[in-house]
Enzyme design. Structure first.
Site, short mmCIF file in Angstrom:
data_model
loop_
_atom_site.label_atom_id
_atom_site.label_comp_id
_atom_site.label_asym_id
_atom_site.label_seq_id
_atom_site.Cartn_x
_atom_site.Cartn_y
_atom_site.Cartn_z
N HIS A 132 18.92 13.70 31.38
CA HIS A 132 18.39 12.51 30.32
C HIS A 132 19.36 11.90 29.61
O HIS A 132 20.20 12.28 29.08
CB HIS A 132 17.31 13.36 29.69
CG HIS A 132 16.31 14.18 30.49
ND1 HIS A 132 15.84 15.54 29.96
CD2 HIS A 132 15.55 13.81 31.40
CE1 HIS A 132 14.86 15.73 30.97
NE2 HIS A 132 14.72 14.80 31.92
N GLU A 135 20.01 12.53 26.16
CA GLU A 135 20.67 14.02 25.70
C GLU A 135 22.33 14.11 25.94
O GLU A 135 22.71 14.16 27.18
CB GLU A 135 20.02 15.15 26.61
CG GLU A 135 18.72 15.04 26.25
CD GLU A 135 17.45 16.10 27.01
OE1 GLU A 135 18.19 16.61 27.74
OE2 GLU A 135 16.31 15.69 27.08
N HIS A 242 21.32 20.05 29.06
CA HIS A 242 20.57 19.24 28.24
C HIS A 242 20.72 19.30 26.77
O HIS A 242 21.67 19.92 26.30
CB HIS A 242 19.19 19.74 28.74
CG HIS A 242 18.85 19.35 29.94
ND1 HIS A 242 17.92 18.11 30.43
CD2 HIS A 242 19.21 19.60 31.41
CE1 HIS A 242 17.70 18.14 31.73
NE2 HIS A 242 18.54 19.10 32.28
N GLU A 335 20.58 24.17 27.20
CA GLU A 335 20.09 23.15 26.05
C GLU A 335 21.21 23.38 24.77
O GLU A 335 21.29 24.71 24.21
CB GLU A 335 18.68 23.44 25.33
CG GLU A 335 17.51 23.58 26.59
CD GLU A 335 17.24 22.09 26.66
OE1 GLU A 335 17.59 21.29 26.17
OE2 GLU A 335 16.40 21.92 27.95
N HIS A 549 0.39 14.20 65.83
CA HIS A 549 0.14 13.20 65.04
C HIS A 549 0.04 13.72 63.58
O HIS A 549 -0.58 14.91 63.40
CB HIS A 549 -1.27 12.84 65.28
CG HIS A 549 -1.24 11.96 66.80
ND1 HIS A 549 -2.38 12.35 67.66
CD2 HIS A 549 -0.48 11.04 67.10
CE1 HIS A 549 -2.13 11.45 68.75
NE2 HIS A 549 -0.79 10.72 68.57
N GLU A 552 -3.29 15.10 61.89
CA GLU A 552 -3.87 16.20 62.56
C GLU A 552 -3.12 17.49 62.33
O GLU A 552 -2.26 17.97 62.87
CB GLU A 552 -4.16 15.85 64.10
CG GLU A 552 -4.76 14.43 64.26
CD GLU A 552 -4.45 14.07 65.54
OE1 GLU A 552 -4.34 14.79 66.50
OE2 GLU A 552 -5.00 12.93 65.86
N GLU A 772 -7.91 19.81 71.16
CA GLU A 772 -8.55 19.14 70.03
C GLU A 772 -9.04 20.23 69.35
O GLU A 772 -10.02 20.87 69.66
CB GLU A 772 -9.36 18.01 70.34
CG GLU A 772 -8.68 16.98 71.29
CD GLU A 772 -7.81 16.17 70.67
OE1 GLU A 772 -7.87 16.05 69.14
OE2 GLU A 772 -6.98 15.28 71.28
#
EC number: 3.4.17.22
Length: 1388
Positions: A132, A135, A242, A335, A549, A552, A772
């Site tokens: 981040h 930070e 962090h 942290e 497919h 499917e 099918e």
């Protein structure tokens, strides 16, 4: 980390002045809402001697890392970048570990390749900061750490020296440099948190509990770079740094419920993660208290300073979970400070707070169990072998060298190592103590193919082998265990599912991949068999393919259910147990994983996700018998076609969705119309289709006198899959659609060109139907149990159909061995099938009586009448007699001993022949390595100087079996070395086959050079140690030319995958275009004169780079290729012994769609050019040559050499075995005198010459071949020879003296000559008599004339003399001609 949900909105502006003052006075951590978690990635750079009074911005960060690297000794650090941010900033990584070698120049540190090679057995640790952007403490602290480690190593700090000597540390200070540049010092809020596209990097990773699609990686190049980096390495431990609180957080970060907070989401390694988190927290002065007292969260506490991520708050798409679930890596999130971007004045204190914790965390990578997993035969490390711990449902895999590090807390464990193709091994009661890990090495034995059962006595009458068919619902108290995992599996979830079952059931499963999809997802297949990884002779192979497919999806989920059902019921349910023991089952849940990820739940009719990522319909992408398919063949299609060619599949089903019917071939017709397109096996296909639609679920009800419900088959009532069998499946969608009994011919339904089921039937032995499964393509998750219940019996019963019809073996009457590719044909059914490697075959048929013929090239066919019953396959074996035997006998009767086999009784020869047969058997080459030494130092490339010294070293250490010579010099006067390995080097042994290996024709592709050096050392190391290697060296003359273009090699650069620098020689000439009769380069002249024109080689193998395939002659465009069958056979042999080459998908960059069937191609079809070495070798050297391309990258990193050697070793050794096959001949006359320089013409095309001593050797593809032998002064000999696939065919040719003159028999010529002489003599006599009479008349006239005309005397005398001269002249001419004729005749 910042919060991300409203309850954790961070800073309260009203408190800012007061708290800022307190912060500056107390220098304590301040502020912030915290969101945690982030993932580990990317690159770090070299260290800086940066002060603690400022943050390093973009330009300063790189400089600081370089300075940090410079703080240590040379060879300790490497700075590189794993990629770039959205705004193009480099993602720097600094690698720190002992023995790296010098740092590349700045310009070369552009990518991950600059990191340098991995070190075997040294665990990798990564620390990632500033995920981040706001930070920021981590960004600085990691630079300080890098400087501390480097300088500490230089000053000799024992702890840091030990750490960097045993650990591979990677420091990535900033994963989000763009966000950092937007953040503001002193701001404890959330500005700059996301990347430049507004994406939170710690919410952008694939997640096991995902509730939706993760953001496209195009939006988060930082995450993409990190994921790629993780995949290229085998990180063991990681820290994600962090800010926003002071706590150590561990996985999981979220839960299936995604409750905002309060759910403890435990991993299988919860104890290990708590141990790691405590190791960090307990050394941090604030964190260990568990009371960070962050503004806004003053009451928040964490016991021992640690927390489970999800229990703190739920983070979906976090980095630490990704590391644990998808990689080997255990990552925790740290942290570091309440304020995310505290003033720089606090940086020194933050470093002091975290220094000990960071070093301690790195040291923890050594806890648990470590070791290597190796091949017991070759001794080489096994990459990606699975390491599982009993009782812990989380596996890791081995690294590139077979090394592993399994983090564990103190205790006693049972550890199992397993790898595809090897027998698993478990070590029990391993004690793990506090401190350094326990060392445990595994040596895995390759799985061995079962021996063919004794089938030398062919059954006179067919016998029935019935697969037990245990009915459902019998009176037995046993009830099979049903699947419980009913939910839609996205790719990561499916991958975890497959790995879990492969790990939990290693004795009956093998998880493997056919290749990758367009988006690089693995195309997984789960094999289920009682002997996974091995084709058992006589056992049929079956496959299901789902999700062709992408939208499917029912087939995908049913196959995962089926995997669970088979695994959980094996050994307890008789039906499942018998099926798994008698069938090798392959289940491919998803052929189109990319399309699946685009599809949408609830979809019934749309096309979203149907096609692959290149937008091609995979079921219109196969070669077709009626239509030319113009679309490019897709990677998924190529992978599946190669798979079908590699395995002897008998029966298959392709699972689709959108209707409810079983569709069988053909799928199209010549007209392209919707009409019935019948295959030759239409009756078989109808039976197969009905076996699914009827569901074959029996109950025990007796047959009623007037049945009114259900269908009755063989005395048992069948419960149909009622909706499918009724034939009106989707009334709401297609009200007029009707399929009698739930089956249909494909083309009769609608026309499908390029379909997979037709390709199966026409191009392989496999019968495939398309099923099918439902009207809704992507049903809601709640409906999945219903689909399993409707289809589970059908799935099992359809698999049983693989045991219908006829099966057996086709054997050679001479030695009882199976015949590969023999043809099984059924009268009146125009569809033959062929035998597999051990001669086994399977032919599906409906009940009836058939006339079945087995035939093979070079054998007399055999036909049998066979009655096929309604249940179980009939076993019918065939023994074929070679057709060449009678021909040879006739030849002997007519011409005496012209051609015969060499019936030597030398026991050592018989022993060697047995060895070649053993090595030619399936998995036979693995045995060559038993007890062999393979401790090869494949960690760097050899320069010309190093190569020369290496070769001299071999000769000095192994003088009895090596000889080093130079073939000539390069343009820059470097030697072109030739190493001979033989038990009698530099001595003529014409009876032994001679093989040459050549590499380095292109200097920028030196992998071949290194492979040949490794081969040479391997052979030398194992001589007199490994019996197989010893015999091969004793009976083969091996010539190795490792570098044909040493000048180009000196200019080429490592890690240059596409550069042409070094491709040519010093004169700028591509040597592979200079092999002509007017060769202009010194290198090619040396090879031509000193190797090729010697014409004494039986086989040549050239190694090059730039792809992964084998090419065979010709490189020049030609209409026909003489001996193509043999040349292709040799190339295929190499490819088939390579783990991936035979799949035909090199997957080279920019050529991802390249399709090379079988990994083999004629040179001109791949890269057509004139003047190639292999063309010259075949044309002028009478020696077949193949070219092997060993890797996509021309000059890959040296770190890849061990894996490249492992990939090619078996193939290279197979060439040493193959050179002892073909025809070994000896030519002599009737007195026993060898005939050298005789011409041996094979199949009216290929010519070889006999060597000194009358020997010749030529490689030929298995089968029958014609031989013509020609020698001056002898009668030409004609014969046939049968070439085996696993042995040499010895031939002795005995010449008769040629009795012909002018092409006519000598007796006739003598008779004619005698008659001619007699006629000439008689004619001469008659002429003489006539002349004499005339002479007498002249004399009478002279007397009379003398009386009257004395002047005529001189004239008459002159006339008489002239007549005699004329006669004598005529006689001399005739005699001379006759004498010349006689002399010429006697020469013949």
């Amino acid at each position: 980390m910042a919060s991300g949900w409203d309850a954790r909105l961070a800073w309260r502006p009203g408190r800012f002045p007061l708290l800022l003052c307190l912060l500056l006075l107390l220098r304590s951590p301040a502020w912030a809402a915290h969101i945690k978690k982030a993932e580990a990635t990317t690159t770090t750079s070299a260290g800086a001697e940066g002060q603690f009074d400022r943050y390093y911005h973009e330009e300063e960060l790189g400089k600081a890392l370089r300075e940090a690297a410079a703080a240590g000794p040379p060879g300790l650090a490497r700075l590189f970048s794993i990629g770039r941010s959205v705004e193009g900033r480099p993602l720097w990584v600094l690698r720190l570990t002992a023995g790296l070698g010098p740092q590349l120049p700045d310009g070369d540190a552009a990518g991950p390749a600059a990191a340098g090679p991995l070190v075997p057995g040294r665990p990798q640790v990564k620390l990632v900061g500033n995920m981040h952007g706001d930070e920021t403490v981590s960004r600085q602290v990691l630079v300080y750490l890098a400087r501390e480690l480097a300088s500490g190593y230089l000053r000799g700090d024992p702890r840091l020296v030990r750490l960097l000597n045993t650990t591979d540390v990677y420091v990535l200070p900033s994963l989000n440099p763009d966000g950092f540049e937007r953040s503001r010092e002193g701001d404890c809020g959330t500005s700059g948190r996301d990347n430049s596209r507004g994406r939170d990097l710690n919410r952008s990773f694939p997640d096991q509990f995902s509730t939706g699609e993760p953001p496209s990686l195009d939006e988060v190049p930082e995450v993409r770079a990190l994921i790629d980096w993780i995949r290229r390495n085998k990180f063991v431990l990681s820290g994600n740094l962090h800010g926003g609180s002071v706590v150590a957080s561990y996985p999981f970060d979220d839960s299936p419920e995604h409750q905002a907070t309060g759910i403890y989401s435990k991993t299988s390694d919860d104890e290990v993660f708590k141990y790691l988190a405590k190791a960090y927290a307990s050394n941090h002065p604030i964190m260990k208290t568990g009371e960070p007292h962050c503004p806004g969260d003053e009451d928040e506490t964490f016991k021992d300073g640690i927390t489970n991520g999800a229990h703190w708050y739920d983070v979906e798409g976090g980095m630490q979970d990704y590391n644990y679930v998808w990689a080997n890596c255990f990552e925790i999130t740290l942290e570091l400070s309440c304020c995310k971007y505290p003033p720089a004045s606090q940086l020194r204190q933050e470093w002091e707070n975290n220094r000990e914790s960071l070093i301690t965390l790195i040291e923890k990578v050594h806890i648990g169990i470590k070791g290597f997993v190796k091949d017991s035969v070759t001794g080489s490390g096994l990459e990606n072998a699975t390491i599982s711990v009993a009782g812990i449902n989380h596996n890791i895999t081995t690294g590139r060298f077979g090394d592993f590090h399994r983090l564990l807390v103190p205790g006693t464990y049972n550890l199992t190592a397993l790898s595809a193709g090897y027998m698993p091994l478990t070590v029990h009661n391993i004690i793990v103590k506090e401190g350094p890990g326990t060392e445990v090495d595994f040596s895995l034995r390759p799985a061995v193919t079962s021996v063919i059962p004794d089938t030398t006595e062919v059954l006179a009458t067919a016998s029935t082998v019935v697969l037990p068919n245990i009915p459902s619902g019998t009176s037995s108290s046993h009830q099979p265990i049903q699947p419980k995992d009913f939910h839609h599996h996205h790719f990561p979830d499916m991958e975890i599912f497959l790995r879990r079952f492969a790990n939990d059931y290693p004795n009956i499963t093998r998880l493997y991949s056919l290749g990758k999809s367009v988006e690089s997802r693995e195309l997984y297949v789960m094999e289920i068999s009682d002997n996974p990884g091995v084709h058992e002779p006589g056992e049929p192979e079956f496959k299901y393919i789902g999700n062709m497919h992408g939208n499917e999806v029912v087939g995908r989920e049913l196959l995962l259910n089926l995997i669970e059902y088979l695994c959980k019921n094996f050994g307890t349910d008789p039906e499942v147990t018998d099926l798994v023991r008698s069938t090798r089952i392959h289940l491919m849940p998803s052929m189109n994983p990319d399309g699946y990820e685009k599809s949408q739940e609830g979809d019934s009719i749309s096309l979203i996700g149907r096609n692959n990522s290149n937008n091609f319909d995979l079921n219109r992408n196969f070669p077709d018998q009626f239509v030319q398919i113009t679309d490019p063949t897709q990677p998924e299609t190529i992978a599946v076609m190669s798979w079908m060619k590699a395995y002897p599949f008998v029966l298959s089903a392709n699972l689709h969705g959108g209707s409810l019917v079983v569709n069988y071939p053909f799928d199209d017709d010549k007209q392209g119309l919707a009409i019935y397109s019948k295959s030759p096996d239409d009756a078989v296909f109808q039976q197969l289709a009905l076996s699914y639609s009827k569901n074959s679920q029996h109950d025990q009800s007796p047959i009623p006198s007037s049945p009114h419900h259900g269908t009755y088959l063989m005395g048992k009532r069948i419960k149909e899959n009622s909706q499918m069998f009724q034939g009106r499946p989707c009334k709401n969608m297609y009200p007029n659609e009707y399929f009698p009994h739930g089956i249909t011919n494909g083309a009769n339904w609608y026309n499908v060109p390029g379909g997979m089921q037709d390709w199966n039937y026409l191009q392989t032995n496999c019968f495939e139907v398309t099923i099918e499964l439902g009207c809704v393509k992507y049903p809601f998750e709640k409906d999945l149990p219903k689909f399993w219940e409707q289809n589970r019996r059908s799935l099992i019963q359809f698999m049983k159909q693989v045991h219908q019809g006829v099966k057996g073996f086709v054997l050679d009457a001479t030695d009882g061995r199976g015949i590969l590719n023999a043809t099984i044909s059924v009268a009146e059914i125009n569809h033959p099938v062929t035998t597999y490697k051990t001669g086994d075959y399977w032919r599906l048929l409906v009940p009836g009586t058939y006339k079945i013929t087995a035939s093979a090239r070079g054998y007399n066919p055999v036909t049998k009448n066979v009655t096929v019953k309604s249940e179980g396959a009939i076993q019918v074996n065939f023994t074929l007699v070679r057709s060449s035997t009678d021909a040879n006998n006739e030849s002997k009767k007519g011409k005496g001993d012209s051609t015969s086999t060499d019936d030597t009784s030398d026991p050592t020869t018989k022993e060697f022949e047995a060895l070649i047969k053993d090595l030619s058997a399936e998995n036979g080459l693995e045995g060559i390595m038993l007890s062999s030494s393979s401790n090869l130092a494949l960690y760097r490339y050899h320069s010309y100087k190093d190569l020369s010294e290496f070769l001299r070293g071999l000769v000095m250490n192994y003088p009895l079996i090596t000889n080093l010579t130079t073939l000539g010099q390069s343009a820059e006067y470097r030697q072109i070395w030739s190493l001979e390995i033989s038990n009698k080097p530099n001595m003529s042994e014409p009876e032994e086959p001679k093989i040459r290996f050549v590499a380095g024709i292109h200097g920028n592709a030196p992998v071949g050079t290194e492979l040949l050096l490794a081969l040479a050392e391997f052979l030398c190391l194992n001589y007199k140690k490994n019996p197989a290697v010893t015999q091969l060296i004793d009976r083969t003359r091996i010539v190795i030319v490792p570098s044909l273009n040493p000048d180009g090699r000196e200019r080429a650069q490592e890690k240059d995958c596409t550069s042409k620098i070094g491709q040519t020689n010093a004169h700028g000439k591509d040597l592979d275009t200079d092999f002509t009769n007017n060769a202009s380069q010194p290198e090619t002249k040396s090879i031509i004169e000193n190797l090729i024109q010697k014409q004494d080689f039986s086989l040549s193998v050239a190694l090059d780079g730039g792809s992964v395939l084998v090419t065979y002659p010709y490189d020049k465009p030609v209409q026909t290729v003489e001996n193509k069958e043999t040349l292709k056979h040799l190339a295929s042999l190499y490819a088939n012994n390579h783990p991936s080459m035979h799949m035909g998908q090199p997957s080279c960059p920019n050529k991802s769609d390249e399709n090379i069937p079988g990994g083999v191609m004629r040179g001109a079809e791949w890269h057509s050019h004139l003047g190639s070495m292999k063309d010259y070798s075949v044309t002028y050297g009478h020696c077949p040559e193949i070219t092997v391309y060993t890797s996509c990258c021309l000059f890959p990193s040296a770190a890849q050499l061990p894996s490249l050697w492992a990939e090619n070793k078996k193939s290279l050794l197979s060439m040493l075995v193959e050179v002892h096959k073909g025809v070994h001949g000896f030519v002599k006359d009737k007195t026993g005198k060898p005939v050298s320089k005789a011409v041996i013409v094979l199949n009216e095309g290929i010519k070889v010459h006999t060597k000194e001593g009358g020997y010749f050797h030529v490689l030929l593809a298995p089968g029958v071949h014609n031989i013509n032998a020609i020698a001056e002064g002898y009668q030409q000999q004609h014969s046939q020879v049968f070439v085996h696939h696993d042995a040499a065919s010895p031939v002795v040719i005995v010449f008769d003296t040629d009795n012909r003159i002018f092409g006519l028999p000598r007796e006739l010529v003598v008779t004619i000559s005698g008659a001619t002489m007699s006629a000439l003599i008689l004619t001469a006599c008659i002429i003489w008599c006539i002349c004499s009479i005339k002479s007498n008349r002249h004399k009478d006239g002279f007397h009379r004339l003398r009386q009257h005309h004395d002047e005529y005397e001189d004239e008459i005398r002159l006339m008489s003399t002239s007549s005699k001269k004329s006669l004598l002249s005529h006689e001399f001419q005739d005699e001379t001609d006759t004498e010349e004729e006689t002399l010429y005749s006697s020469k013949h």
